[in-house]
Design a protein around this motif. Structure first.
Motif, short mmCIF file in Angstrom:
data_model
loop_
_atom_site.label_atom_id
_atom_site.label_comp_id
_atom_site.label_asym_id
_atom_site.label_seq_id
_atom_site.Cartn_x
_atom_site.Cartn_y
_atom_site.Cartn_z
N PHE A 150 3.54 12.09 -2.64
CA PHE A 150 4.77 11.68 -3.32
C PHE A 150 4.71 10.22 -3.74
O PHE A 150 4.99 9.87 -4.90
CB PHE A 150 5.97 11.92 -2.41
N SER A 151 4.36 9.33 -2.82
CA SER A 151 4.39 7.90 -3.11
C SER A 151 3.32 7.50 -4.12
O SER A 151 3.51 6.56 -4.91
CB SER A 151 4.24 7.09 -1.83
N THR A 152 2.20 8.20 -4.12
CA THR A 152 1.17 7.93 -5.13
C THR A 152 1.69 8.24 -6.53
O THR A 152 1.44 7.51 -7.49
CB THR A 152 -0.10 8.74 -4.83
N SER A 153 2.44 9.34 -6.64
CA SER A 153 3.05 9.68 -7.91
C SER A 153 4.03 8.60 -8.35
O SER A 153 4.08 8.22 -9.53
CB SER A 153 3.77 11.03 -7.81
N MET A 154 4.83 8.07 -7.40
CA MET A 154 5.80 7.01 -7.73
C MET A 154 5.06 5.75 -8.16
O MET A 154 5.45 5.08 -9.13
CB MET A 154 6.68 6.71 -6.53
N ALA A 155 3.98 5.41 -7.48
CA ALA A 155 3.23 4.19 -7.81
C ALA A 155 2.63 4.27 -9.21
O ALA A 155 2.49 3.26 -9.90
CB ALA A 155 2.13 3.97 -6.77
N GLN A 156 2.30 5.48 -9.63
CA GLN A 156 1.69 5.68 -10.95
C GLN A 156 2.73 5.88 -12.06
O GLN A 156 2.38 6.10 -13.21
CB GLN A 156 0.74 6.87 -10.90
N GLY A 157 4.02 5.82 -11.68
CA GLY A 157 5.08 5.98 -12.68
C GLY A 157 5.41 7.42 -12.98
O GLY A 157 5.89 7.72 -14.08
N ASP A 183 0.84 -1.20 0.00
CA ASP A 183 0.00 0.00 0.00
C ASP A 183 0.87 1.25 0.00
O ASP A 183 1.40 1.64 1.04
CB ASP A 183 -0.92 -0.01 1.22
N TRP A 184 1.01 1.90 -1.17
CA TRP A 184 1.77 3.14 -1.27
C TRP A 184 0.89 4.37 -1.08
O TRP A 184 1.37 5.49 -1.16
CB TRP A 184 2.49 3.22 -2.62
N SER A 185 -0.39 4.15 -0.82
CA SER A 185 -1.25 5.30 -0.50
C SER A 185 -1.14 5.64 0.98
O SER A 185 -1.70 6.63 1.44
CB SER A 185 -2.71 4.98 -0.85
N SER A 186 -0.41 4.84 1.72
CA SER A 186 -0.23 5.05 3.17
C SER A 186 1.23 5.36 3.46
O SER A 186 2.12 4.54 3.21
CB SER A 186 -0.66 3.80 3.94
N GLN A 244 13.92 6.72 -7.37
CA GLN A 244 14.13 5.93 -8.58
C GLN A 244 13.89 4.45 -8.32
O GLN A 244 13.32 3.74 -9.17
CB GLN A 244 15.55 6.14 -9.12
N ALA A 245 14.31 3.97 -7.15
CA ALA A 245 14.07 2.57 -6.80
C ALA A 245 12.57 2.28 -6.73
O ALA A 245 12.11 1.22 -7.18
CB ALA A 245 14.73 2.25 -5.46
N MET A 246 11.81 3.21 -6.20
CA MET A 246 10.36 3.03 -6.13
C MET A 246 9.75 3.00 -7.52
O MET A 246 8.85 2.19 -7.81
CB MET A 246 9.73 4.13 -5.27
N LEU A 247 10.23 3.86 -8.40
CA LEU A 247 9.74 3.85 -9.78
C LEU A 247 10.04 2.52 -10.47
O LEU A 247 9.20 1.98 -11.21
CB LEU A 247 10.36 5.00 -10.58
N SER A 278 1.54 -4.43 -7.35
CA SER A 278 0.19 -3.88 -7.21
C SER A 278 0.14 -2.96 -5.99
O SER A 278 0.38 -3.40 -4.86
CB SER A 278 -0.83 -5.01 -7.05
N ASN A 279 -0.14 -1.70 -6.23
CA ASN A 279 -0.35 -0.73 -5.15
C ASN A 279 -1.81 -0.82 -4.73
O ASN A 279 -2.69 -0.38 -5.45
CB ASN A 279 -0.01 0.67 -5.65
N ARG A 280 -2.05 -1.42 -3.58
CA ARG A 280 -3.45 -1.58 -3.14
C ARG A 280 -3.55 -1.48 -1.62
O ARG A 280 -2.64 -1.86 -0.89
CB ARG A 280 -4.03 -2.90 -3.63
#
Length: 411
Positions: free
Chosen positions: A383-390, A184-187, A229-232, A241-243
């Motif tokens: 920030f992490s939501t942006s990374m999860a979406q590329g 979960d990258w929304s948290s 970059q590692a997260m991307l 899967s970001n969920r």
């Protein structure tokens, strides 16, 4: 003259005797005043209602005859208990469950008083749980669980113990099987995993409210850019899967998710879905700046507090002690799978044999207590939501890191 004095004395005695008789008749000798009912309101997690009602019943039975207890349960999220309680302390719950990161604010606002029997509670509880329930070495709450952290669940039908040591290897295996690895990258709570063991820091300032944060640092062996970059790179895998937590569990149950990061609250449901194939371990390492970084975690405890404004403070404290007793922490583990904060319960063979608890204890070597102010959460999630979406906006990673840190450290 002597006879007259005797008659006067006899008359006085008779008057006194009659007065005494009058008082004896007018005072009730058999009717006792009714005892005031002890009305206590308890806030707890919605999932704990059945368990708490069982604990209330045993409390009433234990103290039968000592008071007329009227215990009312009300569901209240442990994560925002502080905000609700401080909105109206005098009419808030007498006893309440809350996450340990709220203890300092509750104590500072006068919602909690120091625990009277501090020595006994300290002796019975795990040291980390005592630390989590304390402010400047003073105990303000009763430790309930020592399991508010996260670790890795995995399906042993797909992964070996060696596979789950590396996140990249897990993504390779899942991609080959056309399955998913969930996080979960929304948290922001989970996203700390990527920054925690890099030398980049976040935490509370001395004021106890604002944060310091170096997650955007452009210096050092690992920079903020390296983590971003590692997260991307991870998000680019077709197996990632970001969920959110509920969707992780749904994926486990429908067979699409074969590994994911979550906590002990899902242990029973995951085991029901995977059976003997359920595996659990510490978090894996991930690749960052040419290094293998052990993923970190926030750790924490659930606590039971007693409202300083309770109309029945002694009974509220007794109920809090009862809820957090060794016996009832064992019961909580049996019913809810939650790890005890009580030392004897935590060291029991039943608890120690739980794969989820064992994984949490293993991960505890790479965790720290969650101590961040309220401004931490939203900027990190953005920030992490942006990374999860590329990084769909194409904004430079450094600019996004700077924006995140600016928000986290805002005053």
């Amino acid at each position: 003259m002597g006879k007259r004095m005797i008659l006067i004395a006899l008359s006085a005695c008779l008057i006194l005797l009659l007065a005494a008789c009058d008082r004896q008749v007018s005072a009730p000798s058999t009717v006792q005043p009714a005892a005031e009912p002890v009305a206590l309101t308890v806030w707890g997690a919605e999932e704990d209602q059945a368990l708490l009602e069982q604990i209330f019943d045993s409390f009433r039975a234990h103290y039968a005859g000592q008071a007329d207890f009227q215990i009312t349960y009300q569901p209240q999220s442990e994560s925002n208990c502080k905000d609700v309680l401080l909105g109206d302390l005098e009419n808030g719950a007498d006893v309440f469950a809350f996450a340990d990161d709220q203890v300092a604010a509750l104590a500072a606002a006068g919602g909690l008083d120091p625990i009277a029997d501090e020595t006994a509670i300290r002796a019975a509880s795990l040291p980390a749980a005592v630390e989590a329930a304390s402010v400047e070495n003073t105990l303000y709450a009763y430790p309930l669980t020592a399991d508010n952290g996260y670790f890795l669940y995995y399906n042993k039908a797909y992964f070996t113990e060696e596979d789950v040591q590396s996140l990249e290897r897990m993504l390779e295996v899942a991609a080959q099987a056309e399955k998913l690895v969930s996080m979960d990258w929304s948290s922001a709570w989970y996203v700390y995993a990527f920054f925690g063991n890099t030398g980049l820091e976040v935490g509370l300032n001395e004021d106890g409210l604002t944060n310091y944060c170096t997650w955007n640092s452009a210096d050092g062996p690992i920079r903020g850019l390296d983590v971003a970059q590692a997260m991307l790179d991870i998000a680019a895998s077709p197996a990632f899967s970001n969920r959110v937590d509920g969707d992780f569990l749904a994926g486990v149950q429908d067979g699409t998710v074969i590994a994911g990061i979550s906590g002990v609250w899902n242990a029973v449901a995951v085991e029901e879905a995977w059976g003997s194939s359920m595996g659990a371990s510490k978090l894996p390492v991930y690749s960052c700046a040419g290094q293998q970084i052990q993923m970190a975690s926030f750790s924490g405890c659930k606590l039971i507090g007693v409202n300083a404004y309770s109309r029945h403070p002694e009974w509220a404290a007794r109920l809090a002690e009862w809820i957090t007793s060794e016996e009832n922490q064992r019961l909580r583990f049996e019913v809810r799978g939650q790890g005890p904060a009580n030392m004897n319960a935590a060291n029991s063979s039943q608890v120690q044999s739980s794969p989820a608890i064992a994984a949490l204890l293993e991960q505890s070597n790479h965790s720290q207590l969650q101590r961040v102010g309220g401004k931490f959460w939203d900027p990190v999630t953005e920030f992490s939501t942006s990374m999860a979406q590329g990084n769909p906006s194409g904004t430079s990673l450094q600019a996004q890191l700077d924006r995140m840190v600016e928000g986290v450290t805002a005053r």
